[in-house]
Design an enzyme around this catalytic site. Structure first.
Site, PDB file in Angstrom:
ATOM      1  N   ARG A 221       0.829  -1.215   0.000  1.00 11.89           N
ATOM      2  CA  ARG A 221       0.000   0.000   0.000  1.00 11.89           C
ATOM      3  C   ARG A 221       0.856   1.254   0.000  1.00 11.89           C
ATOM      4  NH1 ARG A 221      -3.101  -2.999   4.339  1.00 11.89           N
ATOM      5  NH2 ARG A 221      -5.007  -3.713   3.330  1.00 11.89           N
ATOM      6  N   ARG A 261       5.076   9.681  18.389  1.00 12.60           N
ATOM      7  CA  ARG A 261       4.076  10.091  17.396  1.00 12.60           C
ATOM      8  C   ARG A 261       2.717   9.575  17.841  1.00 12.60           C
ATOM      9  NH1 ARG A 261       4.686   7.282  12.150  1.00 12.60           N
ATOM     10  NH2 ARG A 261       2.754   6.254  12.711  1.00 12.60           N
ATOM     11  N   GLU A 278       3.020   5.742  18.684  1.00 10.08           N
ATOM     12  CA  GLU A 278       4.270   5.152  18.174  1.00 10.08           C
ATOM     13  C   GLU A 278       5.465   5.684  18.960  1.00 10.08           C
ATOM     14  OE1 GLU A 278       6.484   3.739  16.835  1.00 10.08           O
ATOM     15  OE2 GLU A 278       5.928   2.652  15.028  1.00 10.08           O
TER      16      GLU A 278
HETATM   17 MG   LIG Z   1       0.074   3.460  11.616  1.00 15.47          MG
END
Ligand SMILES: [Mg+2]
Ligand SMILES: Nc1ncnc2c1ncn2[C@@H]1O[C@H](COP(=O)(O)OP(=O)(O)O)[C@@H](O)[C@H]1O
Length: 311
Positions: A221, A261, A278
């Site tokens: 993707r 993040r 994250e």
């Molecule tokens: Mg992600």
């Protein structure tokens, strides 16, 4: 005082940027290495699983593009525990490499995308749909392994039977799973990534939607990904900070996160929900955000050097 700026008085530090073998030239590490050089430091990109690297040489090792760890998480965490002066810390990585951390966020009252774990029958999905007040047949579902990155093995399904079959298939391969309603606002507005550097919001980016309706699990993707600069609303910032507070509460006080993040999406009631926190090896989108982003990260690394002596 000799009148020199602080960074010129500091001895040059050797800093390792940990990467996978094939990503040494990625802008995430290259731009950061340049910004560190600008501060008088010497940055070296090293492969995390290269046994010939002597990590003790480095004043600090920063986990960056180690994006091949998901199939070898135990090995990755053993490596992290063995590296001195690692940021983010190994205990942070151990907690954050399994998306079951969303339960901790939820427990500390941070809104997260509603999630059912290890689904192996449709009754569980029906119960989740009931709880959310949606019709199981009109709702789309996302199934993903709890240990994953880069949307690998992640599926978007319009049929509950397909979603359950996907989850069962992963479970049969020994991989714990999670199932979520597909958050519809993602199709129109993508997700918002709030990038924190040294505990302070540095920049905000928008990520395009990655999953197409009814497509199941395609292999690739990457080409769909569009990253653009954005701005965080006060409610998004509040939710991101709740996520970081929940991480601190779970992992104990004194947690200094060099980088973080927080990815938020807009839930059906219009308010933000955390999709992902994250703290392991986030892309900080330094190439897309403009030069200040890498400079701020380099500055935070410079500051962290003063505390690692005590780590
Ligand atoms: Mg992600
Ligand atoms: N519940 C969801 N609703 C909408 N989109 C989702 C959902 N879960 C995942 N996605 C999409 O799949 C991508 C990857 O999922 P994510 O949870 O961020 O895991 P990772 O990035 O670690 O693979 C997201 O960036 C988003 O585009």
């Amino acid at each position: 005082m000799d009148g020199l700026p602080t960074d010129e008085r500091k001895p040059v530090a050797l800093i390792a940027l940990a990467s996978s073998a094939d990503l040494h030239d990625h802008p995430e590490v290259k731009l950061l290495a340049e910004a560190l050089a600008g501060l008088g430091h010497e940055a070296s990109v090293e492969t995390w699983d290269d046994e010939s690297v002597d990590w003790h040489r480095y004043a600090l090792t920063v986990v960056r593009t180690t994006w091949d760890y998901t199939a070898r998480r135990d090995e990755f965490l053993a490596w992290a525990r063995a590296v001195p002066r690692l940021r983010n810390r190994a205990d942070v990585l151990a907690w954050n490499t399994d998306k079951t951390y969303l339960r901790d966020l939820d427990q500390y009252e941070c809104p997260v995308v509603p999630t059912a774990w290890d689904v192996d029958d449709s009754a569980t999905v029906e119960a989740l749909a009931d709880h959310l007040g949606v019709s199981v047949d009109e709702q789309e579902w996302v199934v993903k392994p709890t240990i994953s990155a880069g949307s690998r093995d992640t599926g978007r399904w319009s049929s509950i039977d397909d979603a359950v079959a996907h989850s069962r298939e992963l479970l049969a391969a020994g991989r714990p799973t999670m199932l979520q309603p597909y958050v519809e606002a993602v199709d129109a507005e993508g997700e918002t990534a709030l990038l924190y550097v040294g505990g302070t919001l540095s920049h905000t980016m928008n990520k395009s939607p990655l999953l197409a309706p009814g497509e199941g699990v395609p292999a690739e993707r990457e080409a769909r990904k569009r990253i653009t600069t954005s701005a965080a609303s006060p409610t998004q910032t509040k939710v991101a900070e709740k996520a970081l507070r929940a991480a601190r509460k779970t992992l104990g006080g004194g947690l200094d996160l060099l980088y973080a993040r927080v990815d938020v999406v807009t839930g059906p009631d219009g308010s933000p929900q955390v999709l992902e926190l994250e703290l392991t090896e986030p892309s900080m989108f330094v190439a897309e955000a403009g030069p200040e982003a890498a400079e701020r990260l380099a500055g935070a690394i410079s500051t962290a050097l003063t505390s690692v002596g005590r780590a």
